[in-house]
Design a protein around this motif. Structure first.
Motif, mmCIF file in Angstrom:
data_model
loop_
_atom_site.group_PDB
_atom_site.id
_atom_site.type_symbol
_atom_site.label_atom_id
_atom_site.label_comp_id
_atom_site.label_asym_id
_atom_site.label_seq_id
_atom_site.Cartn_x
_atom_site.Cartn_y
_atom_site.Cartn_z
ATOM 1 N N ASP A 1 0.901 -1.142 -0.103
ATOM 2 C CA ASP A 1 0.230 -0.132 -0.114
ATOM 3 C C ASP A 1 0.915 1.318 0.113
ATOM 4 O O ASP A 1 1.764 1.133 0.707
ATOM 5 C CB ASP A 1 -0.859 -0.080 1.300
ATOM 6 N N PRO A 2 0.753 2.141 -0.878
ATOM 7 C CA PRO A 2 1.648 3.316 -1.071
ATOM 8 C C PRO A 2 1.653 4.137 0.289
ATOM 9 O O PRO A 2 2.616 4.852 0.222
ATOM 10 C CB PRO A 2 1.177 4.074 -2.197
ATOM 11 N N HIS A 3 0.840 4.011 1.161
ATOM 12 C CA HIS A 3 0.806 4.882 2.362
ATOM 13 C C HIS A 3 0.970 4.228 3.627
ATOM 14 O O HIS A 3 0.714 4.542 4.724
ATOM 15 C CB HIS A 3 -0.484 5.751 2.161
ATOM 16 N N ILE A 4 1.252 2.924 3.637
ATOM 17 C CA ILE A 4 1.274 2.089 4.750
ATOM 18 C C ILE A 4 2.623 1.189 4.848
ATOM 19 O O ILE A 4 2.787 0.554 3.697
ATOM 20 C CB ILE A 4 0.034 0.951 4.984
ATOM 21 N N ALA A 5 3.313 1.309 5.831
ATOM 22 C CA ALA A 5 4.538 0.622 5.729
ATOM 23 C C ALA A 5 4.476 -0.049 7.328
ATOM 24 O O ALA A 5 4.233 0.682 8.342
ATOM 25 C CB ALA A 5 5.739 1.430 5.423
ATOM 26 N N THR A 6 5.362 -1.109 7.412
ATOM 27 C CA THR A 6 5.652 -1.685 8.729
ATOM 28 C C THR A 6 7.228 -1.565 9.028
ATOM 29 O O THR A 6 8.139 -1.639 8.096
ATOM 30 C CB THR A 6 5.285 -3.308 8.730
ATOM 31 N N TRP A 7 7.415 -1.339 10.300
ATOM 32 C CA TRP A 7 9.008 -0.874 10.696
ATOM 33 C C TRP A 7 9.121 -1.567 11.989
ATOM 34 O O TRP A 7 8.423 -1.387 13.042
ATOM 35 C CB TRP A 7 9.201 0.364 10.732
ATOM 36 N N TYR A 8 10.537 -2.367 12.101
ATOM 37 C CA TYR A 8 10.561 -2.777 13.431
ATOM 38 C C TYR A 8 12.059 -2.443 13.722
ATOM 39 O O TYR A 8 13.040 -2.502 12.685
ATOM 40 C CB TYR A 8 10.762 -4.549 13.322
ATOM 41 N N SER A 9 12.306 -1.972 14.794
ATOM 42 C CA SER A 9 13.696 -1.586 15.292
ATOM 43 C C SER A 9 13.917 -2.646 16.317
ATOM 44 O O SER A 9 13.321 -2.836 17.267
ATOM 45 C CB SER A 9 13.705 -0.113 15.949
ATOM 46 N N CYS A 10 15.392 -2.844 16.417
ATOM 47 C CA CYS A 10 15.814 -3.736 17.434
ATOM 48 C C CYS A 10 15.896 -2.768 18.833
ATOM 49 O O CYS A 10 16.917 -2.138 18.598
ATOM 50 C CB CYS A 10 17.075 -4.433 17.126
ATOM 51 N N GLY A 11 15.657 -3.153 19.840
ATOM 52 C CA GLY A 11 15.565 -2.332 20.991
ATOM 53 C C GLY A 11 16.688 -2.563 21.840
ATOM 54 O O GLY A 11 17.549 -3.821 21.419
ATOM 55 N N VAL B 1 3.838 1.817 10.715
ATOM 56 C CA VAL B 1 3.537 1.249 12.176
ATOM 57 C C VAL B 1 4.717 0.787 12.391
ATOM 58 O O VAL B 1 5.400 -0.232 11.985
ATOM 59 C CB VAL B 1 2.560 -0.093 11.759
ATOM 60 N N THR B 2 5.164 1.493 13.771
ATOM 61 C CA THR B 2 6.410 1.013 14.306
ATOM 62 C C THR B 2 6.516 0.145 15.336
ATOM 63 O O THR B 2 5.471 0.196 16.213
ATOM 64 C CB THR B 2 7.277 2.193 14.529
ATOM 65 N N ALA B 3 7.086 -0.736 15.561
ATOM 66 C CA ALA B 3 7.435 -1.778 16.713
ATOM 67 C C ALA B 3 8.887 -1.812 17.127
ATOM 68 O O ALA B 3 9.879 -1.357 16.369
ATOM 69 C CB ALA B 3 7.132 -3.037 16.217
ATOM 70 N N MET B 4 8.783 -2.026 18.413
ATOM 71 C CA MET B 4 10.289 -2.418 18.873
ATOM 72 C C MET B 4 10.472 -3.475 20.035
ATOM 73 O O MET B 4 9.556 -3.484 20.680
ATOM 74 C CB MET B 4 10.958 -1.098 19.493
ATOM 75 N N GLY B 5 11.442 -4.288 19.829
ATOM 76 C CA GLY B 5 11.642 -5.310 20.948
ATOM 77 C C GLY B 5 12.610 -4.964 21.902
ATOM 78 O O GLY B 5 13.371 -4.466 21.641
ATOM 79 N N PRO C 1 7.817 4.131 19.839
ATOM 80 C CA PRO C 1 7.168 3.179 18.889
ATOM 81 C C PRO C 1 5.757 2.914 19.336
ATOM 82 O O PRO C 1 5.328 2.807 20.499
ATOM 83 C CB PRO C 1 8.177 1.934 19.120
ATOM 84 N N LEU C 2 4.689 2.488 18.356
ATOM 85 C CA LEU C 2 3.482 2.248 18.410
ATOM 86 C C LEU C 2 3.109 1.093 19.005
ATOM 87 O O LEU C 2 2.314 0.848 19.881
ATOM 88 C CB LEU C 2 2.698 2.455 17.376
ATOM 89 N N ILE C 3 4.114 0.311 18.827
ATOM 90 C CA ILE C 3 4.038 -1.296 19.664
ATOM 91 C C ILE C 3 5.622 -1.695 20.168
ATOM 92 O O ILE C 3 6.479 -1.389 19.600
ATOM 93 C CB ILE C 3 3.642 -2.338 18.489
ATOM 94 N N ILE C 4 5.179 -2.143 21.381
ATOM 95 C CA ILE C 4 6.637 -2.589 22.219
ATOM 96 C C ILE C 4 6.182 -3.961 22.625
ATOM 97 O O ILE C 4 5.299 -4.428 23.117
ATOM 98 C CB ILE C 4 6.627 -1.881 23.418
#
Length: 512
Positions: free
Chosen positions: A53-63, A97-101, A143-146
């Motif tokens: 989707d041109p306006h939605i992306a998922t992103w995960y950062s190593c915490g 949509v950002t997440a971090m572990g 991040p939106l999700i932890i």
């Protein structure tokens, strides 16, 4: 253009026979091109960012592994990732949509707990809380999700079990589980590492095999699983948690360059194996080290770290962010007093310009304002276009900063030269643009309790000035000046300020 990118963007990453890593290519995702190009370590060059989707992306950062305080080496990584995320959201309209572990169970955490006679969960909670305070002090968006490892043991164990059942991992005599890299021919595609030589551990079948589960040792916390007792290995945690949140495909996966191998390499291998796919993360974002004394990496093991509170005693969060903005995120950044003073000088150039511009715009002694300064407006447009192209080219913020400094230099010639004429509209548009870009990069542009430099009062000033000019043009039937007023109205609307014309009192509202 490299032939890798001449194929249709509708190419799909179908599951097929895996090739050795030397022949493994980055697979172009199916979807919509964004116009952005980012460096990818698998392709070893910049590749187009394509989203389903041109306006939605998922992103995960190593915490962080929360066994100790964060230092400014961590800060530089997370500030640079925050800048990239802000660029995607603010300049390219991507809903990220950002997440971090958070690794809250680990050898180092257990060791710290034993040393201080403190339960490992309390150690983890203490340093995680401190981490978030540090990130907030640097204006890094949370991040939106932890996800925390200790809260995701069931999903991690399920992930490991599937690898065992698929014979992609094996249980050792001590109850540890290892990923079998010989069953995954494309292992090494991120780092170009080869599986050569004899195993370094008698429990391993191959030298490059890595633990996805660690068998229980006396005195350590453990969880019971079908193949025995123990706790997760480091690499498996991110794969399992990302898969739980985002499924079998991830757009962006980010972390420091030191995580490329073995952490990210192992994540990609076990995730592709688990999902039976050839490409798990489409885009790997790796941030260069923060260095001290030339090429020495800042790290706790070298005992050359500076804490984030210590940094902020000397320099502001904006100054540190400016240092990050004027460097390339992929390469090492040197931390020295000279480098920080240079970043502070650049930041102050913007601050002084904005203050001088506001005084200039509100000059009560000027009675004959001029129309647009065409040469400066053309330069503004050139900078706007150039900055977008720079951001499309692997998030080149340093070029953006230089472009705006050049624009400031040209505008200052008007502001500080009484004989050049009075151009409040032109200067206001430049102030608005520069302030907008810098705040989108995450700079606060505040001195203590001072409110944001570009405030409602400045918009009021522009709207009232335009109103006066417009009424004068109407009375004289000056079509050229009326057209100029319309251009101002349209420009303001493009930055979400709607001007409502009235013969009595003008007004404006913010629009979405």
């Amino acid at each position: 253009m490299n032939t890798l990118f001449t194929v249709s963007v509708r190419r799909i990453s179908h599951v097929c026979t895996l090739k050795p890593y030397k022949e493994t290519k980055w697979l172009m995702p199916y979807g919509n091109p964004t116009g952005i190009y980012v460096y990818n370590c698998v392709a070893n060059q910049r590749v187009p960012v394509i989203l389903s989707d041109p306006h939605i992306a998922t992103w995960y950062s190593c915490g962080p592994t929360v066994y100790d305080s964060a230092h400014i080496g961590h800060a530089s990584c997370y500030v640079k990732l925050d800048i990239i995320q802000r660029i995607l959201k603010s300049f390219f309209n991507v809903n990220l949509v950002t997440a971090m572990g958070i690794t809250d169970i680990d050898d180092k955490i257990i060791k710290r707990g034993l040393e201080t006679n403190t339960h490992f969960t309390n150690i983890a909670k203490q340093y995680e809380s401190e981490f978030w305070l540090d990130m907030n002090s640097l204006n890094i968006e949370k991040p939106l999700i932890i996800t925390r490892v200790s809260e995701q043991i069931d999903c991690i164990a399920s992930f490991v079990k599937k690898l065992i059942d698929s014979e992609l991992a094996y249980v050792s005599k001590t109850g540890s589980v290892y990923f079998d890299t010989s069953k995954f021919p494309s292992y090494g595609k991120l780092s170009r590492m080869q599986d050569e030589g004899e195993p370094s551990d008698e429990e391993k079948k191959n030298k490059m095999d890595f633990a996805v589960w660690k068998g229980h040792k006396p005195g350590e916390p453990y969880w019971d699983v079908p193949w025995g007792s123990g706790r997760p290995g480091w690499h498996i945690e991110c794969s399992a948690m990302v898969s739980k949140v985002f499924g079998s495909q991830l757009d962006f996966h980010a972390g420091g360059i030191d995580l490329r191998f073995p952490h990210h390499e192992n994540e990609e291998a076990q995730s592709c194996a688990y999902h039976n796919s050839r490409q798990w993360a489409n885009y790997w974002i790796h941030v260069g080290h923060l260095q001290v004394k030339g090429d020495t990496k800042m790290s706790k093991s070298l005992k050359n770290t500076i804490s984030i509170p210590e940094l902020l005693k000397t320099y502001s969060a904006d100054t540190f962010r400016m240092a990050c903005l004027t460097s390339n995120y992929r390469y090492s950044m040197e931390y020295t007093d000279a480098a920080m003073e240079n970043a502070e000088e650049v930041l102050n150039k913007f601050k002084f310009f904005l203050k001088d511009a506001i005084v200039y715009i509100n000059n009560n002694t000027a009675t004959h304002p001029c129309q647009y300064k065409d040469s400066i407006l053309k330069e503004l447009q050139k900078v706007q276009d150039g900055n977008i192209e720079a951001l499309k080219t692997d998030f080149d913020t340093a070029t953006c900063i230089n472009n705006m400094l050049n624009l400031i230099s040209s505008t200052n010639k008007i502001i500080k030269n009484d004989s050049s004429g009075y151009y409040p509209v032109t200067v206001t548009l430049i102030v608005e643009y520069i302030t907008g870009v810098l705040t989108k990069f995450g700079l606060k542009l505040q001195d203590g309790s001072q409110e944001n430099i570009f405030s409602d009062m400045l918009i009021d000033t522009l709207v009232e000035f335009r109103h006066t000019v417009r009424l004068n043009a109407l009375s004289k039937k000056d079509k050229e000046l009326l057209n100029a007023c319309d251009i101002v109205r349209d420009k303001m609307k493009s930055i979400k300020v709607q001007i409502n014309d009235s013969n009595k009192t003008p007004s404006w509202v913010l629009i979405k």
